[in-house]
Design a protein around this motif. Sequence first.
Motif, PDB file in Angstrom:
ATOM      1  N   THR A   1     -13.177   6.639 -72.958  1.00  0.00           N
ATOM      2  CA  THR A   1     -12.723   5.248 -73.078  1.00  0.00           C
ATOM      3  C   THR A   1     -11.626   5.118 -74.121  1.00  0.00           C
ATOM      4  O   THR A   1     -10.760   4.275 -74.008  1.00  0.00           O
ATOM      5  CB  THR A   1     -13.884   4.314 -73.453  1.00  0.00           C
ATOM      6  N   GLY A   2     -11.656   5.936 -75.143  1.00  0.00           N
ATOM      7  CA  GLY A   2     -10.609   5.889 -76.166  1.00  0.00           C
ATOM      8  C   GLY A   2     -10.632   4.610 -76.968  1.00  0.00           C
ATOM      9  O   GLY A   2     -11.618   3.865 -76.952  1.00  0.00           O
ATOM     10  N   THR A   3      -9.522   4.361 -77.641  1.00  0.00           N
ATOM     11  CA  THR A   3      -9.437   3.158 -78.492  1.00  0.00           C
ATOM     12  C   THR A   3      -8.224   2.334 -78.078  1.00  0.00           C
ATOM     13  O   THR A   3      -7.612   1.649 -78.886  1.00  0.00           O
ATOM     14  CB  THR A   3      -9.318   3.564 -79.977  1.00  0.00           C
ATOM     15  N   ASP A   4      -7.903   2.418 -76.794  1.00  0.00           N
ATOM     16  CA  ASP A   4      -6.712   1.737 -76.297  1.00  0.00           C
ATOM     17  C   ASP A   4      -6.837   0.223 -76.362  1.00  0.00           C
ATOM     18  O   ASP A   4      -7.935  -0.318 -76.306  1.00  0.00           O
ATOM     19  CB  ASP A   4      -6.500   2.107 -74.816  1.00  0.00           C
ATOM     20  N   GLY A   5      -5.683  -0.427 -76.402  1.00  0.00           N
ATOM     21  CA  GLY A   5      -5.634  -1.876 -76.241  1.00  0.00           C
ATOM     22  C   GLY A   5      -5.818  -2.233 -74.775  1.00  0.00           C
ATOM     23  O   GLY A   5      -5.864  -1.339 -73.919  1.00  0.00           O
ATOM     24  N   VAL A   6      -5.877  -3.541 -74.488  1.00  0.00           N
ATOM     25  CA  VAL A   6      -6.200  -3.996 -73.125  1.00  0.00           C
ATOM     26  C   VAL A   6      -5.145  -3.561 -72.097  1.00  0.00           C
ATOM     27  O   VAL A   6      -5.501  -3.095 -71.010  1.00  0.00           O
ATOM     28  CB  VAL A   6      -6.365  -5.532 -73.102  1.00  0.00           C
ATOM     29  N   LEU A   7      -3.866  -3.686 -72.454  1.00  0.00           N
ATOM     30  CA  LEU A   7      -2.827  -3.296 -71.494  1.00  0.00           C
ATOM     31  C   LEU A   7      -2.976  -1.823 -71.119  1.00  0.00           C
ATOM     32  O   LEU A   7      -2.964  -1.460 -69.941  1.00  0.00           O
ATOM     33  CB  LEU A   7      -1.429  -3.563 -72.088  1.00  0.00           C
TER      34      LEU A   7
ATOM     35  N   ALA B   1     -18.116   2.323 -68.777  1.00  0.00           N
ATOM     36  CA  ALA B   1     -17.684   2.613 -70.147  1.00  0.00           C
ATOM     37  C   ALA B   1     -16.617   1.615 -70.598  1.00  0.00           C
ATOM     38  O   ALA B   1     -16.627   1.154 -71.754  1.00  0.00           O
ATOM     39  CB  ALA B   1     -17.156   4.039 -70.241  1.00  0.00           C
ATOM     40  N   LEU B   2     -15.703   1.254 -69.686  1.00  0.00           N
ATOM     41  CA  LEU B   2     -14.650   0.303 -70.049  1.00  0.00           C
ATOM     42  C   LEU B   2     -15.232  -1.097 -70.228  1.00  0.00           C
ATOM     43  O   LEU B   2     -14.749  -1.885 -71.046  1.00  0.00           O
ATOM     44  CB  LEU B   2     -13.527   0.305 -69.010  1.00  0.00           C
ATOM     45  N   SER B   3     -16.288  -1.395 -69.469  1.00  0.00           N
ATOM     46  CA  SER B   3     -16.969  -2.685 -69.639  1.00  0.00           C
ATOM     47  C   SER B   3     -17.585  -2.754 -71.039  1.00  0.00           C
ATOM     48  O   SER B   3     -17.449  -3.764 -71.743  1.00  0.00           O
ATOM     49  CB  SER B   3     -18.044  -2.858 -68.559  1.00  0.00           C
ATOM     50  N   ALA B   4     -18.221  -1.671 -71.435  1.00  0.00           N
ATOM     51  CA  ALA B   4     -18.826  -1.625 -72.777  1.00  0.00           C
ATOM     52  C   ALA B   4     -17.745  -1.754 -73.851  1.00  0.00           C
ATOM     53  O   ALA B   4     -17.919  -2.456 -74.847  1.00  0.00           O
ATOM     54  CB  ALA B   4     -19.597  -0.315 -72.953  1.00  0.00           C
TER      55      ALA B   4
END
Length: 173
Positions: A78-84, A26-29
Amino acid sequence: MISQDMAALIGAQINREFYSAYFYLALSARAETMNLKGTAAWFMAKHGEELTHALKMYRYLIDQNAAVVLTGVAAPETGTDGVLRIFERTLEHERAVTSAINTILDHALSEKDHATAIFLQWFVTEQIEEEATVNDIIGRLRLFGDQGYGLLMIDNELAALAKQVGTTTGAAP
Ligand SMILES: [Fe+2]
Ligand SMILES: [Fe+2]
């Protein structure tokens, strides 16, 4: 032969490893939608690695003549978080997995189940490496920033790292 309790604990860990694989997929997507090809490749490589962890445990149960009970894998958030924040969540997740493996190892030791204790040692070592890698990525994101050129540089580094993960585990990057 291992005890039923032991088999159940390893069975629960198989589910956690599949969840990890699903979470990283999911994080890859999510990284793909942010146009971060290196980050997407790194999470895809981790996805493959987590599948191999699940299958290692699956094979151990079979070899120990224990029942394999597969259970439903929860949907990853996965949410809408930034990369950090994505990598901070990755570290939180890996720390929780480390603690779960330690709990299973504690149980193996309490049962004097040496075979399972030795089997689990590989995972204990693997978790040290996984946490260290993610810690390193977080450190670099904090240092160089998770936007603009800093992020571009780290994304390129993750592309290179993804290839290494693929070759050391045999998982498709
Ligand atoms: Fe794992
Ligand atoms: Fe992991």
